[in-house]
Design a protein around this motif. Structure first.
Motif, short mmCIF file in Angstrom:
data_model
loop_
_atom_site.label_atom_id
_atom_site.label_comp_id
_atom_site.label_asym_id
_atom_site.label_seq_id
_atom_site.Cartn_x
_atom_site.Cartn_y
_atom_site.Cartn_z
N SER B 160 25.01 34.32 71.43
CA SER B 160 26.44 34.46 72.03
C SER B 160 26.90 35.92 72.30
CB SER B 160 27.74 33.68 71.59
OG SER B 160 27.79 34.11 70.48
N SER B 161 25.80 36.78 72.73
CA SER B 161 26.05 38.04 73.25
C SER B 161 25.50 38.24 74.76
CB SER B 161 25.33 39.04 72.31
OG SER B 161 24.83 40.22 73.30
N LYS B 162 26.39 38.87 75.32
CA LYS B 162 25.89 39.05 76.83
C LYS B 162 24.67 39.66 76.98
CE LYS B 162 30.75 38.89 78.03
NZ LYS B 162 31.97 39.84 78.57
N TRP B 163 24.35 40.64 76.23
CA TRP B 163 23.17 41.41 76.56
C TRP B 163 21.84 40.37 76.42
CZ3 TRP B 163 23.04 45.59 79.44
CH2 TRP B 163 24.43 46.34 79.29
N SER B 164 21.96 39.75 75.00
CA SER B 164 20.83 39.02 74.61
C SER B 164 20.76 37.82 75.71
CB SER B 164 21.02 38.64 73.24
OG SER B 164 22.06 37.77 73.26
N LEU B 165 21.96 37.20 76.13
CA LEU B 165 21.87 36.17 77.14
C LEU B 165 21.09 36.59 78.30
CD1 LEU B 165 22.79 33.40 78.00
CD2 LEU B 165 24.67 34.20 79.11
N LEU B 166 21.25 37.98 78.81
CA LEU B 166 20.51 38.46 79.88
C LEU B 166 19.01 38.45 79.60
CD1 LEU B 166 22.92 41.19 81.42
CD2 LEU B 166 22.13 39.38 82.47
N GLY B 167 18.95 39.03 78.46
CA GLY B 167 17.49 38.70 78.03
C GLY B 167 16.70 37.50 77.88
N ALA B 168 17.58 36.56 77.72
CA ALA B 168 16.92 35.25 77.56
C ALA B 168 16.67 34.75 79.05
CB ALA B 168 17.92 34.43 77.09
N LEU B 169 17.87 34.97 79.91
CA LEU B 169 17.67 34.52 81.26
C LEU B 169 16.29 35.02 82.08
CD1 LEU B 169 21.36 34.71 82.66
CD2 LEU B 169 19.95 32.78 82.00
N ARG B 170 16.24 36.37 81.66
CA ARG B 170 15.02 37.06 82.22
C ARG B 170 13.66 36.28 81.75
NH1 ARG B 170 15.72 43.72 81.99
NH2 ARG B 170 17.24 43.88 83.68
N GLY B 171 13.57 35.97 80.56
CA GLY B 171 12.74 35.59 79.76
C GLY B 171 12.20 34.26 80.49
N ALA B 172 13.45 33.33 80.76
CA ALA B 172 13.12 32.21 81.58
C ALA B 172 12.55 32.30 82.76
CB ALA B 172 14.27 31.25 81.53
N ALA B 173 13.31 33.12 83.52
CA ALA B 173 12.89 33.40 85.08
C ALA B 173 11.39 33.95 85.13
CB ALA B 173 13.61 34.46 85.28
N MET B 174 10.99 34.86 84.14
CA MET B 174 9.49 35.22 84.20
C MET B 174 8.58 34.14 83.77
SD MET B 174 9.98 38.71 81.85
CE MET B 174 8.48 38.63 81.09
N LEU B 175 8.85 33.34 82.84
CA LEU B 175 8.13 32.22 82.53
C LEU B 175 7.62 31.32 83.98
CD1 LEU B 175 6.70 30.17 80.11
CD2 LEU B 175 8.75 28.70 80.65
N VAL B 176 8.51 30.94 84.63
CA VAL B 176 8.26 30.13 85.62
C VAL B 176 7.28 30.86 86.66
CG1 VAL B 176 9.95 28.38 85.61
CG2 VAL B 176 10.27 30.46 86.96
N SER B 177 7.34 32.22 86.75
CA SER B 177 6.45 32.99 87.50
C SER B 177 5.03 33.58 87.26
CB SER B 177 7.28 34.11 88.43
OG SER B 177 7.69 35.08 87.16
N TYR B 178 4.94 33.65 85.81
CA TYR B 178 3.53 33.81 85.51
C TYR B 178 3.02 32.73 84.87
CZ TYR B 178 5.29 34.44 80.59
OH TYR B 178 5.87 33.92 79.13
N GLU B 179 3.52 31.87 84.34
CA GLU B 179 2.68 30.76 83.60
C GLU B 179 1.78 30.09 84.72
OE1 GLU B 179 2.25 28.95 79.77
OE2 GLU B 179 3.16 30.98 80.55
N VAL B 180 2.35 29.82 85.88
CA VAL B 180 1.45 28.79 86.73
C VAL B 180 0.20 29.83 87.16
CG1 VAL B 180 1.56 27.92 88.92
CG2 VAL B 180 3.53 27.71 87.62
N PRO B 181 0.27 30.97 87.74
CA PRO B 181 -1.06 31.73 87.86
C PRO B 181 -2.05 31.97 86.89
CG PRO B 181 0.98 33.13 88.64
CD PRO B 181 1.52 31.75 88.19
N MET B 182 -1.18 31.95 85.80
CA MET B 182 -1.96 32.24 84.36
C MET B 182 -3.05 30.93 84.01
SD MET B 182 -0.86 33.18 80.59
CE MET B 182 -1.83 34.22 79.55
N VAL B 183 -2.44 29.82 84.26
CA VAL B 183 -3.02 28.51 84.03
C VAL B 183 -4.14 28.45 85.08
CG1 VAL B 183 -2.96 26.02 83.78
CG2 VAL B 183 -1.21 27.47 82.74
N LEU B 184 -3.76 28.61 86.09
CA LEU B 184 -4.75 28.71 87.32
C LEU B 184 -6.04 29.34 87.30
CD1 LEU B 184 -2.47 28.29 90.55
CD2 LEU B 184 -3.88 26.50 89.74
N ALA B 185 -5.66 30.64 86.96
CA ALA B 185 -6.71 31.68 86.77
C ALA B 185 -7.75 30.96 85.55
CB ALA B 185 -6.24 32.94 86.19
N VAL B 186 -7.16 30.34 84.28
CA VAL B 186 -7.92 29.81 83.26
C VAL B 186 -8.86 28.51 83.98
CG1 VAL B 186 -7.80 28.88 80.92
CG2 VAL B 186 -6.44 30.86 81.60
#
Lengths: 377, 345
Positions: B160-186
């Motif tokens: 419940s800190s705003k900075w860590s929340l921003l970090g978590a949001l970034r992590g989630a946003a990143m996941l959807v964008s790199y996970e798909v190409p990664m699996v397709l490459a494999v």
């Protein structure tokens, strides 16, 4: 947006999907004790309000209680990354007020240390700016090169950060033995190091993507907000006090003034970076043509300038440092008003930040190169 | 002598296994005991390697930045520095912010470490040195590797800190964008080898490493790997200079040590996966398979570190754009070409 003292937005001021984030005064990228209140919608900035005053030391009031000579070390503590130019602005004001003629050799030495100081200051800017953008290595490279200049200054006046080298009527002392040789070594080394920085960072695709089109300021806005130095030139205004209103010995030297176009973070950064090349040119010319003579005019120990007021300004690495000095004929200044470029540039922050992302505000603060010691005084 | 010892241990193991399999009770107890031994072995492997890796990263970054790195604690070259740091972290006060969601805050470090350990199950370190040679190994990998983001979200929200929340949001946003190409490459690698088992993929590279036939696939995988590892240029969820430390900003002491441990364990695990998929895993002449595996993995880790200490960080929207507009099309084209090739031969 208005903010209550309890750090809450005024009622009804904040949309439901927005929130406030407190950036600083302890934050690695605010370059000191700056607090910025960010109003964000997700990662997008709606507003950014700088909150200053954490480093206020009552410089202007303290200066009124001390003699003219005693104020010189105080000015070192304002823009502590570029102490030489602060001293220069102040001693020039006193000399103008008291009508003191400075020997030619002292004028040249002043230019020499001011330009070395500019390079050192820009190196600190370059390193921390790269650090803000996530690249760790350029910082250590820049600090490594700055070390050469600090060693030179240490040999010159015994101090590495707060020099007190400028004196009313000249400089503290002549060059120590070996100074010219070591400076020439530095001049030889530096261009290759600058090119290394360019290859490593300034021409990096990620760097360009992060900085182009970010924090844009038009020329009109920059002038209206009182911007100066590289922040003004990045917006395409060709204005440099060293060339357009020469002080000290600057009219004797040839140098270029890099000017940007679009006024974004990238252009400001490139302007600053290119200035280092120009400063190297000036230093070389000083070493080539340094005249012989005294380095200090005879000035009475108790200096009592005639009553009156005077304004002098110099081009510091950050922009126009101005000193407004009022004398009532006594041994102490009646009033010292310091015009700090960082203060004016910080007022541009809300203009620059609007609509960008949280990551961009770090780049923007880095690109205007503020020093909080100068903002708060 | 080591070969004799190995044969001896193998003999003992076979005897015990044979004896235990005579009754269902002893058989169950045997599998449980063997499982625990495996877990301890993997844990030991991770911890020893992480200690080495943290030290290596410091020395390596020191080299890059023309300084020495740790020199004082332990001679030569400060080898004991990471051990000292770990002991220091153990002695720190364990702080849980008053406003934190306590359950999430406490579980998050455990989850991230567990998720990292899960990956090690299918890492083949030698022809028979693998915890479990699952026949769906690659599929399992894709699932297990993305577990870490759940922990990032838990930590970011739970603090419940705003900075860590921003970090978590970034992590989630990143996941959807790199996970798909990664699996397709494999999947390109899977198509060529015709198997999902990681050990079989290594065996099928005895002639030719897949990096030579799948260069585009490898580059996509490499880019996605940096996002997965949270490293510069894609270290957005941590972003020292922007979010100060991102999702783990509120953690201290042992809990922070878990995040730290998991970060380097993840680096090792994903480098091992990259070596398995593209660099022929444990295969190589003269030296024993395990030595080849470690050599290649550490070589790959040095590449990752080199890039980390050279580049600046991209912005979050730029990473999303890069993921969807560059990585995904590249991975799809790579997959289509590989598919046609497999169909024709």
């Amino acid at each position: 947006m208005t903010i209550t003292p309890e750090f809450r937005p005024a009622p009804g001021d904040l949309e439901e999907h927005e929130f406030l984030v407190n950036m600083g005064p302890q934050h690695p990228s605010t370059h000191g004790v700056l607090r910025v209140i960010l109003r964000v919608d997700g990662e997008r900035l709606v507003d950014a309000i700088p909150d200053i005053g954490f480093l206020h030391r009552c410089f202007e009031k303290v200066a009124e209680g001390w003699t003219y000579q005693q104020v010189v070390p105080l000015t070192d503590r304002l823009d502590y990354v570029s102490a030489m130019t602060n001293e220069l602005a102040y001693v020039m004001a006193v000399e103008k007020l008291a009508g003191i003629e400075v020997p030619e050799r002292a004028q040249w030495l002043r230019v020499l240390v001011a330009e070395l100081q500019r390079i050192a200051s820009h190196l600190v800017w370059f390193g921390t700016f790269a650090l803000d953008l996530g690249a760790t290595t350029p910082f250590l490279y820049a600090i490594r090169e700055r070390e050469h200049i600090l060693d030179l200054f240490e040999a010159l006046c015994g101090a590495r950060l707060t020099y007190s080298y400028m004196r009313i009527g000249g400089v503290r002392g002549d060059l120590p033995p070996g100074f010219v040789g070591k400076t020439r070594e530095f001049l030889k080394l530096m261009p290759s190091r600058l090119r290394e920085y360019e290859n490593l960072f300034m021409r990096n695709r990620i760097f360009e993507n992060r900085t182009k089109g970010i924090g844009r300021v038009t020329a009109e806005e920059a002038v209206a907000y009182g911007a100066s130095g590289p922040t003004l030139r990045g917006s395409g205004v060709d204005w440099d006090l060293r060339r357009d209103e020469p002080y000290s010995a600057y009219d004797r030297f040839e140098f270029g003034v890099p000017v940007g176009q679009s006024g974004d973070v990238y252009d400001r950064a490139v302007c600053r970076f290119k200035e280092m090349y120009e400063s190297l040119k000036i230093v070389e010319q000083v070493l080539d043509g340094l005249p012989e003579g005294d380095v200090r005019a005879k000035v009475p120990r108790v200096l009592k300038p005639p009553a009156g007021d005077v304004y002098t300004r110099v081009e510091s690495p950050r922009g126009e440092v101005g000193v407004y000095l009022v004398s009532d004929g006594g041994p102490k200044p009646y009033r010292v008003k310091w015009r700090a470029p960082s203060f004016a540039h910080l007022r541009l922050l809300p203009v620059m930040a609007k609509g960008h992302m949280v990551a961009d505000i770090v780049a923007i603060i880095g690109s205007i190169d503020i020093i909080l010691g100068e903002v708060d005084r | 002598m080591p070969a004799d010892l190995g044969a001896f241990l193998q003999g003992v193991f076979d005897q015990v296994h044979l004896w235990a399999s005579q009754s269902p009770f002893w058989s169950a107890l045997f599998s449980l005991g063997w499982g625990i031994v495996k877990v301890i072995l993997v844990l030991g492997f991770i911890i020893v390697n992480v200690l080495v890796l943290v030290w290596l990263e410091r020395k390596f970054s020191g080299r890059v930045q023309s300084r020495l790195g740790p020199m004082r604690v332990g001679r030569p070259h400060g080898w004991a520095q990471t051990i000292a740091d770990m002991i220091k972290l153990l002695g720190k006060e364990d702080i849980v912010p008053r406003a934190a969601d306590k359950a999430l805050f406490v579980i998050a470090p455990v989850v991230i470490f567990t998720a990292t350990m899960l990956v090690y199950v299918v890492v083949p370190m030698g022809p028979r040195t693998i915890v479990s040679d699952l026949n769906i190994g690659v599929l399992y990998l894709a699932a297990a590797a993305s577990f870490t983001v759940i922990s990032v979200l838990m930590a970011g929200w739970g603090s419940s800190s705003k900075w860590s929340l921003l970090g978590a949001l970034r992590g989630a946003a990143m996941l959807v964008s790199y996970e798909v190409p990664m699996v397709l490459a494999v999947i390109g690698v899977v198509l060529l080898s015709g198997t999902l088992s990681t050990n079989a993929i290594v065996e099928s590279q005895s002639g030719l490493w897949y990096i030579l036939v799948q260069p585009i696939g490898f580059l996509v995988f490499l880019a996605a790997l940096f996002a997965e590892l949270n490293r510069v240029p894609f270290d957005l969820a941590e972003a020292e200079s922007e979010l100060v430390s991102g999702f783990n900003i509120e953690y201290s002491g042992l809990r922070f040590a878990f995040f730290f441990l998991a970060e380097y364990a993840n680096l090792l695990a994903l480098s091992a996966i990259a070596v398995t998929l593209y660099f022929g895993g444990w295969q190589g002449p003269f030296l024993p398979p395990f030595v080849w595996f470690m050599l290649k993995t550490y070589g790959f880790i040095l590449l990752v570190m080199w890039i980390r200490w050279t580049l600046p960080r991209v912005r979050v929207d730029q990473l999303l754009e890069f993921g969807w507009k560059v990585l995904l099309p590249a991975a799809l084209v790579n997959l289509a070409v590989t598919g046609v090739y497999v169909l024709l031969t």
